[in-house]
Design an enzyme around this catalytic site. Sequence first.
Site, PDB file in Angstrom:
ATOM      1  N   ARG A  35      35.464  50.522  41.505  1.00  0.00           N
ATOM      2  CA  ARG A  35      34.091  51.000  41.677  1.00  0.00           C
ATOM      3  C   ARG A  35      33.646  51.649  40.370  1.00  0.00           C
ATOM      4  O   ARG A  35      34.467  52.051  39.555  1.00  0.00           O
ATOM      5  CB  ARG A  35      33.995  52.014  42.818  1.00  0.00           C
ATOM      6  CG  ARG A  35      34.363  51.458  44.184  1.00  0.00           C
ATOM      7  CD  ARG A  35      34.329  52.573  45.219  1.00  0.00           C
ATOM      8  NE  ARG A  35      34.694  52.114  46.540  1.00  0.00           N
ATOM      9  CZ  ARG A  35      33.840  51.658  47.435  1.00  0.00           C
ATOM     10  NH1 ARG A  35      32.555  51.612  47.134  1.00  0.00           N
ATOM     11  NH2 ARG A  35      34.236  51.255  48.621  1.00  0.00           N
ATOM     12  N   HIS A  36      32.346  51.777  40.205  1.00  0.00           N
ATOM     13  CA  HIS A  36      31.834  52.403  38.991  1.00  0.00           C
ATOM     14  C   HIS A  36      32.200  53.878  38.953  1.00  0.00           C
ATOM     15  O   HIS A  36      32.227  54.555  39.994  1.00  0.00           O
ATOM     16  CB  HIS A  36      30.314  52.240  38.905  1.00  0.00           C
ATOM     17  CG  HIS A  36      29.876  50.816  38.681  1.00  0.00           C
ATOM     18  ND1 HIS A  36      30.183  50.126  37.532  1.00  0.00           N
ATOM     19  CD2 HIS A  36      29.159  49.968  39.457  1.00  0.00           C
ATOM     20  CE1 HIS A  36      29.667  48.906  37.609  1.00  0.00           C
ATOM     21  NE2 HIS A  36      29.052  48.781  38.766  1.00  0.00           N
ATOM     22  N   GLU A  37      32.483  54.366  37.747  1.00  0.00           N
ATOM     23  CA  GLU A  37      32.785  55.777  37.566  1.00  0.00           C
ATOM     24  C   GLU A  37      31.591  56.612  38.012  1.00  0.00           C
ATOM     25  O   GLU A  37      30.433  56.242  37.815  1.00  0.00           O
ATOM     26  CB  GLU A  37      33.114  56.052  36.101  1.00  0.00           C
ATOM     27  CG  GLU A  37      33.557  57.475  35.822  1.00  0.00           C
ATOM     28  CD  GLU A  37      34.818  57.850  36.576  1.00  0.00           C
ATOM     29  OE1 GLU A  37      34.681  58.545  37.606  1.00  0.00           O
ATOM     30  OE2 GLU A  37      35.907  57.453  36.159  1.00  0.00           O
ATOM     31  N   ALA A  69      35.369  48.427  36.845  1.00  0.00           N
ATOM     32  CA  ALA A  69      34.023  47.945  37.154  1.00  0.00           C
ATOM     33  C   ALA A  69      33.036  48.213  36.029  1.00  0.00           C
ATOM     34  O   ALA A  69      32.010  47.529  35.924  1.00  0.00           O
ATOM     35  CB  ALA A  69      33.527  48.600  38.447  1.00  0.00           C
ATOM     36  N   ASP A  70      33.313  49.193  35.175  1.00  0.00           N
ATOM     37  CA  ASP A  70      32.382  49.542  34.100  1.00  0.00           C
ATOM     38  C   ASP A  70      32.535  48.656  32.874  1.00  0.00           C
ATOM     39  O   ASP A  70      31.738  48.759  31.936  1.00  0.00           O
ATOM     40  CB  ASP A  70      32.596  51.006  33.682  1.00  0.00           C
ATOM     41  CG  ASP A  70      32.331  51.976  34.810  1.00  0.00           C
ATOM     42  OD1 ASP A  70      31.367  51.757  35.552  1.00  0.00           O
ATOM     43  OD2 ASP A  70      33.093  52.949  34.955  1.00  0.00           O
TER      44      ASP A  70
END
Length: 650
Positions: free
Chosen positions: A283-285, A293-294
């Site tokens: 998942r994004h930070e 994900a980033d």
Amino acid sequence: MAKGKLKNKSQGTSPVIGANPASQQEMTQPEKHMGSLAALALVVAVCVVPLTAEISTSGLSHPKHISLKMDEAILTVNNELDSDVVVSWVSERCYQCLYQQLGVLPAGPGPGQPSSANFVVSTQHEITLQLNRTTGNLELCTVPFHFGEHGNYSLWVKNLNNSSIVNCAVVTDADPVNSYIPILVAFLIFAGLALASAIGTKILGLDVVKGILFRFGGSMETERLINSELGTPSRTVSLVADNILPPAPSPSKRLRSLDTFRGLSLVIMVFVNYGGGRYWFFRHESWNGLTVADLVFPWFVFIMGTSIALSINSMLRAGSTRRSLLRKVAWRSTQLFIIGVFIVNPNYCHGPLSWDNLRIPGVLQRLAWSYLAVACLDLLLARGHLDILTTDAWWSPGLDIVLYWPAWLCVLLLEVIWLCLTFLLPVPDCPTGYLGPGGIGDMGLYANCTGGAAAFIDRWLLGESHIYQTPSSRVIYATRVPYDPEGVLGSINSILMAFLGLQAGKIILHYRDLHTSIISRFLIWGLLLGVISAILTKCSTDQGFIPVNKNLWSLSYVTTLACFAYVLLVLVYYTVDVKGWWSGAPFYYPGMNSILVYVGHEVFEEYFPFRWRMANSQSHGEHLTQNLVATSCWVFISYMLFRKKIFWKI
């Protein structure tokens, strides 16, 4: 947004410790009898998630009936002190954050009879528990601990050896499960498939095997033609004659490494968009820092810039005029923007799109602006015939930069604009130059300042209802205001990212077939950008001049990801195009049909076989299986389209 129910017999409601809002079931209300600061923290935290708590003063409570979800564990807090205790928490990933109150444990009814409370805590990151006396808010102890998924833990608060010294200790009552086993199994399966494919390719490449397959295939073809209605001896001979004709001249060489790099970025992007098995690192930070994900979106922008350089040069050499190419660029950018706004739009989950809640920024919209700006810059300065350029001048080693200095000047000017707007633009009720997440970050002083100038510009230009409503900063920092990670100000740095990719394309063009020169220049650019990132961030997550931040698309985020992109491109270019050790499969196929795969995976996300009803929706293993199957389906679809020579281009 899914939420969860809290039950607390004596104190009202409290938030789940460090939990992810996307994994809960029902929203709760804050406790009524807290102090002002604690109440503020709880109101913010309640938007994140709740916890299941039961407080008992008659002995130890039993948490066996509590149903745990993914990334959750049970914590029983036992208070043996003769005074009430306030329990609070903060995530170790939350920088300079307020402690969030969980509840108040009353004093035990007597010696050896503790009061106790059960809490459901998050296991994604380490958290720090803080215990204070209610009288005077005196801190008793702080306990950092990383809980394991589905584990059962007890926190004992007692006086040490009947003294006034308070001891706090966490005891593991039931061991947690290893939630990373599904990832290991998936890795072994895909590694085994890759190994089997490599071995099979080597075997099929042997001359002996080729001869056997040729003889077998030839006899089968002859038999098929004889037995078919159209098969005649003359037809067979004709086909054999066709087979021995010299092959047609091959088209101009296409670098497989670029399509492989694009496909690799796209496949990871599809996987994380589908959920990534619900693991936090897919998942994004929440704010500063990087997760898997980033990485992929900036890489996609980077390789788009590389492709711009190669395609424009190819079309100019073919005789296309710059004006006609400019019209194509403008039309393609418009198509990307329209598809992003009206087809790939996250607000579909709230029902039919309407202007009242239409999100204007987005991934394809960001690609459209970046493509338009960088392609126009290159069209103004691109050289159609590089073979006539001199290589004897003193500046010839910097040919790929010196010839395009006006474009570099424009990009540097854009970057100066980003810096000035970010650090000098006054934002109402917020400090100038603020880069923080707001919410409970920065000790709750700037709760509504999420994103600083970037958010202010989006609200001013687009309106609050037309930007992303549930940013990733809500997960840890419990922000309450909308913020769009694909907003207007960040588009300037995405143009920079695409331009750095364009520079990679210029290197390939000016030093074509000189593999050593190309690789060395890629590595020099990677080193230079890495040094810039180290200076900007001071080699830290939160304490640099400009932290790495995907939500802001900060300057250090672009330089860091461009550094990674150059190094990864070196590896792919060397193994695929220079040595031929790897064909680029299976990533090569989605890289050849990137727009179709991206739009398709968004539009058909909720349809079988990309999603189905799971037997246990709180299992990482089932989510990982579903997401890997869905992603593999798109890889297979792109492979079949490649075989049929079907490519969707806009």
